[in-house]
Enzyme design. Structure first.
Site, PDB file in Angstrom:
ATOM      1  N   ARG A 207      -3.119  -0.606   5.398  1.00 26.25           N
ATOM      2  CA  ARG A 207      -3.982  -1.729   4.619  1.00 26.25           C
ATOM      3  C   ARG A 207      -3.220  -2.561   4.564  1.00 26.25           C
ATOM      4  NH1 ARG A 207      -5.160   1.938  -0.310  1.00 26.25           N
ATOM      5  NH2 ARG A 207      -3.446   3.292   0.590  1.00 26.25           N
TER       6      ARG A 207
ATOM      7  N   ASP B 201      -7.870   3.989   0.625  1.00 26.80           N
ATOM      8  CA  ASP B 201      -6.867   4.206   1.773  1.00 26.80           C
ATOM      9  C   ASP B 201      -8.467   4.944   3.040  1.00 26.80           C
ATOM     10  OD1 ASP B 201      -5.396   5.620   3.123  1.00 26.80           O
ATOM     11  OD2 ASP B 201      -4.351   6.794   2.154  1.00 26.80           O
TER      12      ASP B 201
ATOM     13  N   CYS C 172       1.102  -1.478  -0.393  1.00 27.51           N
ATOM     14  CA  CYS C 172       0.063   0.012  -0.156  1.00 27.51           C
ATOM     15  C   CYS C 172       1.478   1.214   0.117  1.00 27.51           C
ATOM     16  CB  CYS C 172      -1.733  -0.050   1.273  1.00 27.51           C
ATOM     17  SG  CYS C 172      -0.558   0.401   2.917  1.00 27.51           S
TER      18      CYS C 172
HETATM   19  P1  4NP Z   1      -2.150   3.113   3.758  1.00 30.32           P
HETATM   20  O1  4NP Z   1      -2.915   4.539   4.776  1.00 30.32           O
HETATM   21  O2  4NP Z   1      -1.113   2.999   2.543  1.00 30.32           O
HETATM   22  O3  4NP Z   1      -3.092   1.992   3.939  1.00 30.32           O
HETATM   23  O4  4NP Z   1      -0.587   2.217   4.827  1.00 30.32           O
HETATM   24  C1  4NP Z   1      -1.909   5.495   4.267  1.00 30.32           C
HETATM   25  C2  4NP Z   1      -0.758   5.716   5.998  1.00 30.32           C
HETATM   26  C3  4NP Z   1      -0.392   6.597   5.564  1.00 30.32           C
HETATM   27  C4  4NP Z   1      -0.182   8.481   4.861  1.00 30.32           C
HETATM   28  C5  4NP Z   1      -1.149   7.344   3.863  1.00 30.32           C
HETATM   29  C6  4NP Z   1      -1.841   6.137   4.000  1.00 30.32           C
HETATM   30  N1  4NP Z   1       0.849   9.280   5.279  1.00 30.32           N
HETATM   31  O5  4NP Z   1      -0.090   9.890   4.322  1.00 30.32           O
HETATM   32  O6  4NP Z   1       1.101   9.289   6.087  1.00 30.32           O
END
Ligand code: 4NP
Length: 152
Positions: free
Chosen positions: A14, A122, A8
């Site tokens: 995720r 997300d 991800c």
């Molecule tokens: P992930 O979610 O891609 O599902 O781990 C996110 C976690 C952190 C961030 C963006 C998406 N961020 O911008 O820090």
């Protein structure tokens, strides 16, 4: 040994959940499951508390996982690379060196909705219900993945 990588953006919401769910459905002696993020923001971080909580609610402990960034050598290590969304897909494909690398990259929800390229949304900026929704989508996809990988 079949090796599967979940990818991800941050590797805290995720993909750690996808890793924990798929691991729980496959025999560890035959399958290695890992996760990574395309971004570097959360290297070394534990999964988001809300992912840890929704996993725990379903009997899974993902609290000991540590964020890491996707790297080109992952194309050599892993047989299948599942991405959560279109942006992950583009970011991983940018690093592919050849067609063999490209062919390893798949949208995880295509396991349930073939060829649709649907996103696992997300959940980072939303509420707890977003994490439950992501859990449900990933559980369905991982059930299918595990069935297909263990039926041959
Ligand atoms: P992930 O979610 O891609 O599902 O781990 C996110 C976690 C952190 C961030 C963006 C998406 N961020 O911008 O820090």
């Amino acid at each position: 040994m079949t090796k599967i990588l979940m990818v991800c953006l941050g590797n805290i919401c995720r993909s750690p959940l996808a890793e924990g769910i798929l691991k729980s459905k496959l025999p560890a002696e035959d399958f290695q499951v890992d996760s990574a993020g395309t971004a570097s923001y959360h290297i070394g971080s534990a999964p988001d508390k809300r992912s840890v909580a929704v996993a725990k609610k379903h009997g899974l402990n993902i609290s000991n996982l540590k964020g890491r960034q996707f790297e080109v050598s992952d194309f050599d290590t892993f047989d299948i690379i599942y991405v959560m969304d279109e942006s992950n897909y583009q970011n991983v494909l940018k690093l592919a060196r050849n067609e063999e690398d490209e062919n390893k990259v798949k949208f995880i929800l295509n396991e349930v909705y073939p060829n649709k390229n649907f996103d696992v949304p997300d959940p980072y900026y939303g509420g707890d219900e977003g994490f439950q929704n992501v859990y449900n989508m990933l559980d369905e996809a991982c059930t299918k993945i595990a069935q297909d990988l263990t039926s041959s």
